[in-house]
Write an enzyme that holds these catalytic residues in place. Structure first.
Site, PDB file in Angstrom:
ATOM      1  N   ILE A  36       0.823  -1.604   0.236  1.00 22.74           N
ATOM      2  CA  ILE A  36      -0.195   0.386   0.345  1.00 22.74           C
ATOM      3  C   ILE A  36       0.734   1.025   0.401  1.00 22.74           C
ATOM      4  CG2 ILE A  36      -0.233   0.704   2.179  1.00 22.74           C
ATOM      5  CD1 ILE A  36      -2.737   0.558  -0.390  1.00 22.74           C
ATOM      6  N   LYS A  76      -5.444   1.649   7.864  1.00 25.91           N
ATOM      7  CA  LYS A  76      -6.348   0.474   8.267  1.00 25.91           C
ATOM      8  C   LYS A  76      -5.567  -0.731   8.165  1.00 25.91           C
ATOM      9  CE  LYS A  76      -8.133  -1.802   5.984  1.00 25.91           C
ATOM     10  NZ  LYS A  76      -7.432  -2.751   4.943  1.00 25.91           N
TER      11      LYS A  76
HETATM   12  P1  NAP Z   1       2.307  -5.405   3.104  1.00 31.69           P
HETATM   13  O1  NAP Z   1       2.797  -5.541   1.931  1.00 31.69           O
HETATM   14  O2  NAP Z   1       3.033  -6.420   3.773  1.00 31.69           O
HETATM   15  O3  NAP Z   1       3.342  -4.362   3.940  1.00 31.69           O
HETATM   16  C1  NAP Z   1       4.406  -3.872   5.142  1.00 31.69           C
HETATM   17  C2  NAP Z   1       5.431  -3.430   4.867  1.00 31.69           C
HETATM   18  O4  NAP Z   1       5.751  -3.307   6.480  1.00 31.69           O
HETATM   19  C3  NAP Z   1       6.583  -4.482   4.437  1.00 31.69           C
HETATM   20  O5  NAP Z   1       7.086  -4.337   3.644  1.00 31.69           O
HETATM   21  C4  NAP Z   1       7.353  -5.244   5.363  1.00 31.69           C
HETATM   22  O6  NAP Z   1       8.564  -6.272   5.434  1.00 31.69           O
HETATM   23  C5  NAP Z   1       6.985  -4.066   6.456  1.00 31.69           C
HETATM   24  N1  NAP Z   1       7.354  -4.018   7.941  1.00 31.69           N
HETATM   25  C6  NAP Z   1       7.169  -5.103   8.601  1.00 31.69           C
HETATM   26  N2  NAP Z   1       8.097  -5.169   9.942  1.00 31.69           N
HETATM   27  C7  NAP Z   1       8.468  -3.964  10.151  1.00 31.69           C
HETATM   28  C8  NAP Z   1       9.181  -3.023  10.685  1.00 31.69           C
HETATM   29  N3  NAP Z   1       9.176  -3.461  12.042  1.00 31.69           N
HETATM   30  N4  NAP Z   1       9.648  -1.411  10.892  1.00 31.69           N
HETATM   31  C9  NAP Z   1       9.201  -1.513   9.408  1.00 31.69           C
HETATM   32  N5  NAP Z   1       8.337  -1.319   8.216  1.00 31.69           N
HETATM   33  C10 NAP Z   1       8.341  -3.453   8.606  1.00 31.69           C
HETATM   34  O7  NAP Z   1       1.183  -4.602   3.709  1.00 31.69           O
HETATM   35  P2  NAP Z   1      -0.243  -3.957   2.874  1.00 31.69           P
HETATM   36  O8  NAP Z   1      -0.600  -4.640   1.861  1.00 31.69           O
HETATM   37  O9  NAP Z   1       0.667  -2.590   2.252  1.00 31.69           O
HETATM   38  O10 NAP Z   1      -0.905  -3.842   4.041  1.00 31.69           O
HETATM   39  C11 NAP Z   1      -0.505  -2.074   5.426  1.00 31.69           C
HETATM   40  C12 NAP Z   1      -1.476  -1.776   5.802  1.00 31.69           C
HETATM   41  O11 NAP Z   1      -1.584  -1.031   5.112  1.00 31.69           O
HETATM   42  C13 NAP Z   1      -2.319  -3.010   6.132  1.00 31.69           C
HETATM   43  O12 NAP Z   1      -3.112  -2.592   7.170  1.00 31.69           O
HETATM   44  C14 NAP Z   1      -3.622  -3.523   5.762  1.00 31.69           C
HETATM   45  O13 NAP Z   1      -5.507  -3.545   6.212  1.00 31.69           O
HETATM   46  C15 NAP Z   1      -3.977  -1.672   4.648  1.00 31.69           C
HETATM   47  N6  NAP Z   1      -4.090  -1.174   3.620  1.00 31.69           N
HETATM   48  C16 NAP Z   1      -3.035  -2.526   2.732  1.00 31.69           C
HETATM   49  C17 NAP Z   1      -4.584  -2.454   1.349  1.00 31.69           C
HETATM   50  C18 NAP Z   1      -3.385  -2.740   0.067  1.00 31.69           C
HETATM   51  O14 NAP Z   1      -4.477  -3.317  -1.267  1.00 31.69           O
HETATM   52  N7  NAP Z   1      -2.448  -4.053   0.358  1.00 31.69           N
HETATM   53  C19 NAP Z   1      -5.190  -1.439   0.851  1.00 31.69           C
HETATM   54  C20 NAP Z   1      -5.513  -0.213   2.218  1.00 31.69           C
HETATM   55  C21 NAP Z   1      -4.556  -0.336   3.559  1.00 31.69           C
HETATM   56  P3  NAP Z   1       8.363  -7.408   5.173  1.00 31.69           P
HETATM   57  O15 NAP Z   1       7.615  -7.548   4.340  1.00 31.69           O
HETATM   58  O16 NAP Z   1       9.518  -7.298   4.498  1.00 31.69           O
HETATM   59  O17 NAP Z   1       8.204  -7.817   6.375  1.00 31.69           O
END
Ligand code: NAP
Length: 393
Positions: free
Chosen positions: A97, A175
């Site tokens: 995101i 969120k």
């Molecule tokens: P994601 O792709 O798994 O991204 C999360 C990121 O945080 C990853 O790059 C992860 O690194 C990193 N991370 C993990 N531990 C960390 C730490 N201690 N310090 C800093 N970074 C760290 O997840 P996402 O889809 O972006 O979603 C993240 C949030 O946004 C969720 O709550 C989701 O509900 C929300 N969201 C997502 C979407 C969507 O379509 N994807 C839409 C709206 C909102 P690693 O992967 O290397 O562990």
């Protein structure tokens, strides 16, 4: 190199626009909102000699001095310029995101600049600004920042928010705001004590059809509401193990977007009356859920969430009223009344979200709404559990 180009561009902008401004306070104030963030980015970049940036600051201050003969105007312009320089932005968690939405929305928002990213595994070449392995490292070794956007998985977000608030930063929480309802209260207390903005960023509420839907429903008798929110987890969340771990919400990760819209458009508070949750045999969070809800007028509200849906996916809310059938589709981007389109828009949710965050940072006010997360928590409290087929990514 791009920062150097930015600095040269600013110099040109100052030279031409300041002459044209001709003592016009409004023009200089507007110019400060464009020049300030670029100066702030340049100050944050170690590759740029600080004295070169200072030349631009000095030139802009000369422009401010010439903009008005009134001391009060000049003081006001100077403070605005300093605020704009300081308006930096920092993302923690550079995952899907952050890359898909936050970076572009920050770039499109005047007054905001992305100056650093914290993520343990991101590739520095993809990030384009200084990259740190974690928030603590960024706060300790990174450029000066004013605000942090937390785009990490919800299980670790609250602890990071506490660190950021303790360091005096404004905080945007993606969120859902956290992994539990109760853990947000101490964050709110900390934010209020230090007059820092804490923002629970329900992005779906900024979709094009949502505000028009709220207005349309305000004067109508509502008979029933039906939500259908079905998508393919393998398409949207490949490899995101956190989503099926405790606190990851499972299918409520997208479902909570529907609940955030529902609780914005309905005129009365909503509560859960029953729920059925389908847990894969090998996972800790549901892959599908059915909710029955109501409000103080006894309106029947149902929701079907499913993460196992292939084509076509569906993100719809249908509201039956005494004045016709209102349908929000495409996740809230399209609104129709009895089939006639009333509002439709490009995906501009995150730009609107950041404009709101910028407003909050200006006053240090909070915008914290836990209502959608409470509904999810109540579904877990009341939900009957069914064990379904194991899910393999
Ligand atoms: P994601 O792709 O798994 O991204 C999360 C990121 O945080 C990853 O790059 C992860 O690194 C990193 N991370 C993990 N531990 C960390 C730490 N201690 N310090 C800093 N970074 C760290 O997840 P996402 O889809 O972006 O979603 C993240 C949030 O946004 C969720 O709550 C989701 O509900 C929300 N969201 C997502 C979407 C969507 O379509 N994807 C839409 C709206 C909102 P690693 O992967 O290397 O562990």
């Amino acid at each position: 190199m791009s920062f150097r180009l930015s600095v040269l561009f600013v110099t040109a902008l100052l030279a031409s626009q300041a002459n044209a401004a001709d003592n016009n306070v409004a023009v200089v104030r507007d110019l400060a909102t464009r020049v300030g963030p670029i100066v702030g980015s340049a100050q944050a970049c170690r590759d740029i000699d600080g004295s070169r940036v200072q030349v631009i600051v000095d030139k802009f201050q000369a422009v401010i001095r010439e903009a008005s003969s009134q001391d009060a105007d000049r003081t006001d312009l100077q403070k605005g310029f300093e605020r704009n320089i300081a308006d930096g932005r920092n993302i923690v968690g550079f995952g899907k995101i952050a890359q898909r939405q936050h970076v572009a929305a920050i770039a499109a928002t005047h007054g905001l600049t992305l100056v650093a990213v914290a993520d343990p595994n991101a590739d520095a070449a993809d990030v384009g600004v200084p990259l740190f392995p974690g928030l603590r490292e960024l706060l300790h070794d990174g450029p000066a920042i004013d605000a942090v956007a937390l785009c990490t998985p919800p299980q670790i977000r609250t602890a990071q928010a506490a660190i950021a608030l303790a360091a005096g930063k404004h905080v945007l929480l993606e969120k859902p705001p956290g992994k539990s309802v109760s853990e947000i209260a101490p964050l709110l207390t900390a934010a209020q004590a230090s007059s820092r903005a804490l923002f629970t960023a329900w992005h779906s509420r900024f979709a094009a059809g949502v505000e028009p839907a709220r207005q349309l429903l305000a004067g109508r008798k509502i008979d029933s509401v039906g939500i259908v929110w079905k998508e393919d987890v393998r398409v949207w969340h490949p490899g995101q193990a956190w989503i099926f771990e405790p606190g990851g919400l499972g299918v409520f990760d997208p479902g909570i977007n529907a609940l955030s819209i529902l609780t914005r458009i309905l005129p009365r508070a909503v509560f859960v009356t029953a729920a059925e949750l389908s847990f894969p045999a090998n996972r800790e969070a549901p892959i599908a859920a059915g909710l029955s809800m109501s409000d103080s007028a006894g309106v029947a509200i149902s929701a079907e969430f499913d993460f196992r849906k292939a084509e076509p996916e569906i993100w719809e809310i249908v509201v039956e009223t005494d004045g016709g059938t209102l349908k929000l589709s495409s996740g809230g981007a399209r609104l129709a009344l009895d089939g006639e389109v009333k509002a439709e828009g490009e995906n501009a949710e995150y730009c609107a979200l950041y404009r709101r965050f910028l407003e909050l940072t200006a006053s240090g006010a909070g915008d914290v709404d836990l209502t959608p997360l409470r509904l999810v928590a109540d579904a877990f409290l009341l939900g009957k559990r069914r064990i379904v087929a194991a899910f393999e990514d």
